[in-house]
Design an enzyme around this catalytic site. Structure first.
Site, PDB file in Angstrom:
ATOM      1  CG  HIS A  40      -1.843  -1.049   1.415  1.00 21.05           C
ATOM      2  ND1 HIS A  40      -1.754  -2.003   2.410  1.00 21.05           N
ATOM      3  CD2 HIS A  40      -2.948  -1.353   0.691  1.00 21.05           C
ATOM      4  CE1 HIS A  40      -2.778  -2.839   2.294  1.00 21.05           C
ATOM      5  NE2 HIS A  40      -3.502  -2.487   1.269  1.00 21.05           N
ATOM      6  CD  GLN A  64     -13.595  -5.833  -1.657  1.00 17.43           C
ATOM      7  OE1 GLN A  64     -13.854  -4.660  -1.893  1.00 17.43           O
ATOM      8  NE2 GLN A  64     -12.377  -6.324  -1.846  1.00 17.43           N
ATOM      9  CB  VAL A 179       5.729  -4.440  -2.513  1.00 17.01           C
ATOM     10  CG1 VAL A 179       6.894  -4.346  -1.538  1.00 17.01           C
ATOM     11  CG2 VAL A 179       5.545  -3.116  -3.239  1.00 17.01           C
TER      12      VAL A 179
END
Ligand code: PAF
Length: 293
Positions: A40, A64, A179
């Site tokens: 993030h 979701q 990442v």
């Protein structure tokens, strides 16, 4: 350190952002579900370098999650999130309540066809409808010039780009690289569920993807490789880890997400998406690589 405002009300957020735009500011937006990590923060840093004002949303979006999924145990640490965002230099944090985003009698959903039937979509019915809906709502509230998503959720990025194009949304979707931990595990909030033994087993995802990549690149120079050969290579790496339960492993077209039959080096489509979802214990992990030949 500059001031960072936290706003809960969607209508207040909308008017604050409207005024910022009227004053000529560009808004960079990073939507998140909180429990922030380096993935993030890489999006936040990119947004800061591109925009006048940076908005981050922290909202665990109930629509979701499937009925048997981890909505109620999704990790949270709001105070830590705030201090990380403040030290990065974020301007505004949007932290709405579920009851304000989805009030009683809420009825409107956004559904992107086809792309969302494949890969994770075939295993998590309704998931992408929930993501498309909340991302549309967040875009309408924040009104960003650019919004930032990580490649780790590759299918999500393709779906959001398609939704933005089809619905003429005036926002640029920026996709940033996955990442990884030093051992290659893609960073995810859900990694925090892993027990120590599971954490070491989880490296099998990137090992399988790299084996798939090596299989594709090994065919370089020849006109084509069978995608079954490539997925079998990945599957045998995954099968070598007793804690790994494979949900899917695929070689797909990076735009349509259709499963590929042949991986061709002699045509214009020279990039293959290798994608997988694997359960390690109770934790479902996903990862992907784009392989260019
Ligand atoms: O990627 C996520 O964390 C979520 O799917 C998103 C984009 C914040 C929507 O809830």
């Amino acid at each position: 350190m500059k001031n960072m405002n936290i706003i809960e009300s969607p209508s207040e957020m909308q008017s604050v952002c409207r005024v910022l735009r009227q004053k000529g500011n560009t808004i960079g937006f990073v939507p998140t579900m909180g429990f922030l990590h380096e993935g993030h923060l890489s999006l936040v840093r990119r947004a800061i370098s591109d925009s006048d004002v940076v908005v981050v949303s922290i909202f665990v979006n109930p629509t979701q999650f499937g009925p048997d999924e981890d909505l109620n145990r999704y990790p949270k640490d709001f105070e830590r999130d705030l201090s990380l965002l403040k030290s990065e230099g974020v301007d505004l944090v949007f932290h709405p309540k579920a009851s304000d985003m989805y009030p009683k009698n809420y009825a409107t959903f956004v559904y992107v066809e086809r792309i969302t039937d494949r890969l994770c979509g075939s295993k998590r019915p309704g998931h992408f409808r929930g993501v498309a809906t909340v991302v549309s709502k967040l875009f309408n509230i924040v009104g960003p010039c650019r919004s930032y998503f990580g490649q780790k959720d590759y299918q999500q990025t393709v779906m959001v780009k398609k939704m933005v194009k089809d619905l003429h949304m005036d926002v640029e979707v920026v996709v940033c690289p996955t990442v990884r931990e030093p051992d290659g595990l893609a960073i995810s909030s859900r990694n925090s569920y892993l027990l120590p033994e599971e954490r070491s087993a989880a490296t099998v995802l990137i090992k399988a993807l790299r084996a798939g990549e090596a299989a594709i690149l090994g065919f370089n120079g020849k006109s084509e490789a069978s995608s079954t050969t490539v997925t079998s290579v990945m599957r045998s790496v995954l099968d070598s880890e007793p804690m790994a339960e494979v949900e899917y492993v695929e070689a797909a077209d990076p735009d349509t997400l259709d499963q590929l039959k042949e991986i061709q080096s002699s045509t214009s489509k020279s990039t293959t998406l290798l994608a997988l979802a694997v359960r390690i214990g109770k934790t479902r992990l996903i990862d992907n690589l784009l392989v260019k030949i």
